[in-house]
Design a protein around this motif. Structure first.
Motif, PDB file in Angstrom:
ATOM      1  N   LEU A 218      -8.150 -26.195 -13.470  1.00  0.00           N
ATOM      2  CA  LEU A 218      -7.892 -25.810 -12.089  1.00  0.00           C
ATOM      3  C   LEU A 218      -6.781 -24.770 -12.019  1.00  0.00           C
ATOM      4  CD1 LEU A 218      -8.739 -26.443  -9.167  1.00  0.00           C
ATOM      5  CD2 LEU A 218      -6.976 -28.229  -9.144  1.00  0.00           C
ATOM      6  N   GLU A 219      -5.737 -24.951 -12.777  1.00  0.00           N
ATOM      7  CA  GLU A 219      -4.620 -23.998 -12.789  1.00  0.00           C
ATOM      8  C   GLU A 219      -5.069 -22.626 -13.280  1.00  0.00           C
ATOM      9  OE1 GLU A 219      -1.754 -25.867 -15.250  1.00  0.00           O
ATOM     10  OE2 GLU A 219      -1.272 -27.462 -13.801  1.00  0.00           O
ATOM     11  N   GLU A 222      -7.506 -20.925 -10.659  1.00  0.00           N
ATOM     12  CA  GLU A 222      -6.790 -20.464  -9.460  1.00  0.00           C
ATOM     13  C   GLU A 222      -5.910 -19.263  -9.773  1.00  0.00           C
ATOM     14  OE1 GLU A 222      -4.863 -23.933  -7.892  1.00  0.00           O
ATOM     15  OE2 GLU A 222      -6.651 -24.516  -6.745  1.00  0.00           O
ATOM     16  N   LEU A 225      -8.345 -16.275  -9.866  1.00  0.00           N
ATOM     17  CA  LEU A 225      -8.858 -15.879  -8.552  1.00  0.00           C
ATOM     18  C   LEU A 225      -7.765 -15.255  -7.689  1.00  0.00           C
ATOM     19  CD1 LEU A 225     -11.162 -18.943  -7.829  1.00  0.00           C
ATOM     20  CD2 LEU A 225     -11.890 -16.592  -8.307  1.00  0.00           C
ATOM     21  N   ALA A 226      -6.524 -15.640  -7.905  1.00  0.00           N
ATOM     22  CA  ALA A 226      -5.413 -15.085  -7.124  1.00  0.00           C
ATOM     23  C   ALA A 226      -5.217 -13.592  -7.393  1.00  0.00           C
ATOM     24  CB  ALA A 226      -4.131 -15.847  -7.434  1.00  0.00           C
ATOM     25  N   ARG A 260     -13.850 -23.648 -10.529  1.00  0.00           N
ATOM     26  CA  ARG A 260     -12.740 -24.243  -9.776  1.00  0.00           C
ATOM     27  C   ARG A 260     -13.230 -25.443  -8.967  1.00  0.00           C
ATOM     28  NH1 ARG A 260     -10.995 -23.594  -4.515  1.00  0.00           N
ATOM     29  NH2 ARG A 260      -8.805 -24.159  -4.165  1.00  0.00           N
ATOM     30  N   GLU A 276     -14.993 -25.815   0.255  1.00  0.00           N
ATOM     31  CA  GLU A 276     -15.130 -24.572  -0.507  1.00  0.00           C
ATOM     32  C   GLU A 276     -16.599 -24.240  -0.752  1.00  0.00           C
ATOM     33  OE1 GLU A 276     -12.806 -22.479  -1.690  1.00  0.00           O
ATOM     34  OE2 GLU A 276     -11.075 -23.588  -0.925  1.00  0.00           O
TER      35      GLU A 276
END
Length: 345
Positions: A218-219, A222, A225-226, A260, A276
């Motif tokens: 997950l980290e 993300e 995607l950021a 994600r 989502e």
């Protein structure tokens, strides 16, 4: 008569001394010319200065030889230690997951007008590989370059070099935006691109999922995607040499969104995953993995009927739009939801 003879002799002596001075001057000039072209390892020959002293008296003084240097060259003045070191250029960070941006030492730099930015974007898309002048001209002027295209391109490159290496000394070769043959390249050793970082985050995220470490996955997902701020390589996304990379990055982005959501489900954030995936499956209705995740998230959120509805709607779309059946994975998921199989919990 006696006075006239002495005057004649004085003029002759003066003329001789002038000739000797000129000869000594030419000898010294020849020596120093050679010293500048060659490495100077020893002081000038003593005979040169001795001859000058003999002919000119005390006026000719041998200069002090320059201190020997480790590189063997001539140094005529004290050299600034900062100039003596050939320092590498500062790392340049490019952001192309959206309109192109560049930072040097964390500070944004002005990349100039539209075509200049487009030229840089094209170069960033091929970091480490030369891009020919012909390709750049073709892309920047859509196949219809004016007569001034080449000179304009050279001006863009010169401007970009000043921006990307603001501390580069005059006449020093560029180390960020280099010339290669009849083209240019960005040196990958001093350039960092967010598109490359995104690919690394995607790989790390999927590897973490394979290791059953959804929190780490997950980290990573993300963080990747950021980095996105819009369409990749936006300024030249339609260019022949860039569009395949744009398509690849977009497909990778969609798979990371799905990854994600899979990680969210794995850590028990079912409701977040549902919200989502609701928008994602509407925007991309034929992506089967997204549909599978949406159904699973709904089921784990206690919405069995909605989970079945999503699967059956997808089946109809596949049959009507493509004339094919759903994948075995979706068919199996439907059966397990109907049976409320313990493996789904």
């Amino acid at each position: 008569m006696g006075g006239s003879s002495r005057s004649t002799r004085s003029v002759a002596e003066l003329e001789r001394e002038v000739r000797e001075l000129r000869q000594a001057n030419e000898t010294l000039k020849m020596y120093f010319t050679m010293a500048l072209e060659l490495d100077l390892q020893s002081p000038p020959p003593a005979a040169v200065f001795e001859m000058a002293r003999e002919r000119t008296g005390a006026h000719a003084v041998a200069p002090q030889p320059p201190a020997p240097q480790s590189h063997g060259g001539v140094r005529w003045a004290q050299e600034d230690p900062e100039e003596a070191r050939d320092l590498p250029p500062a790392k340049v960070e490019f952001r192309v997951l959206g309109p192109i941006e560049a930072t040097i030492g964390g500070r944004y730099v002005d990349l100039g007008a539209t075509k200049q930015r487009a030229a840089l974007t094209l170069l960033v898309s091929q970091v480490g590989q030369p891009v020919s002048v012909d390709v750049l001209v073709e892309a920047l002027w859509d196949g219809q370059p004016p007569q001034s295209a080449i000179s304009s391109l050279h001006a863009y490159i010169a401007n970009l070099r000043r921006v990307l290496e603001p501390d580069r000394a005059p006449r020093k070769p560029a180390k960020v935006l280099r010339t290669r043959g009849r083209g240019y390249l960005l040196d990958s050793s001093v350039v960092d691109v967010d598109a490359h970082r995104f690919g690394k985050c995607a790989t790390a995220g999927w590897q973490a999922l394979d290791r059953c470490d959804p929190q780490r996955a997950l980290e990573e997902f993300e963080a990747g995607l950021a980095l996105w701020r819009g369409e990749a390589y936006a300024e030249v996304s339609d260019a022949t040499h860039v569009s395949p990379e744009v398509v690849r990055l977009e497909e990778l982005r969609l798979s990371v969104v799905e990854g994600r959501c899979a990680a969210l489900i794995a850590v028990g954030a079912h409701e977040v995953a549902v919200s989502e995936l609701a928008g994602f499956t509407q925007a991309h209705p034929l992506r089967e993995y997204g549909c599978e995740l949406f159904s699973l998230a709904l089921y784990r959120a206690g919405r069995q009927a909605d989970a079945l509805s999503v699967l059956r709607l997808h089946q109809r779309r596949m049959a009507e739009d493509l004339g094919i059946s759903s994948s075995p994975a979706l068919q199996r998921l439907e059966v397990e939801i109907l049976r409320q199989a313990p493996t789904l919990d």
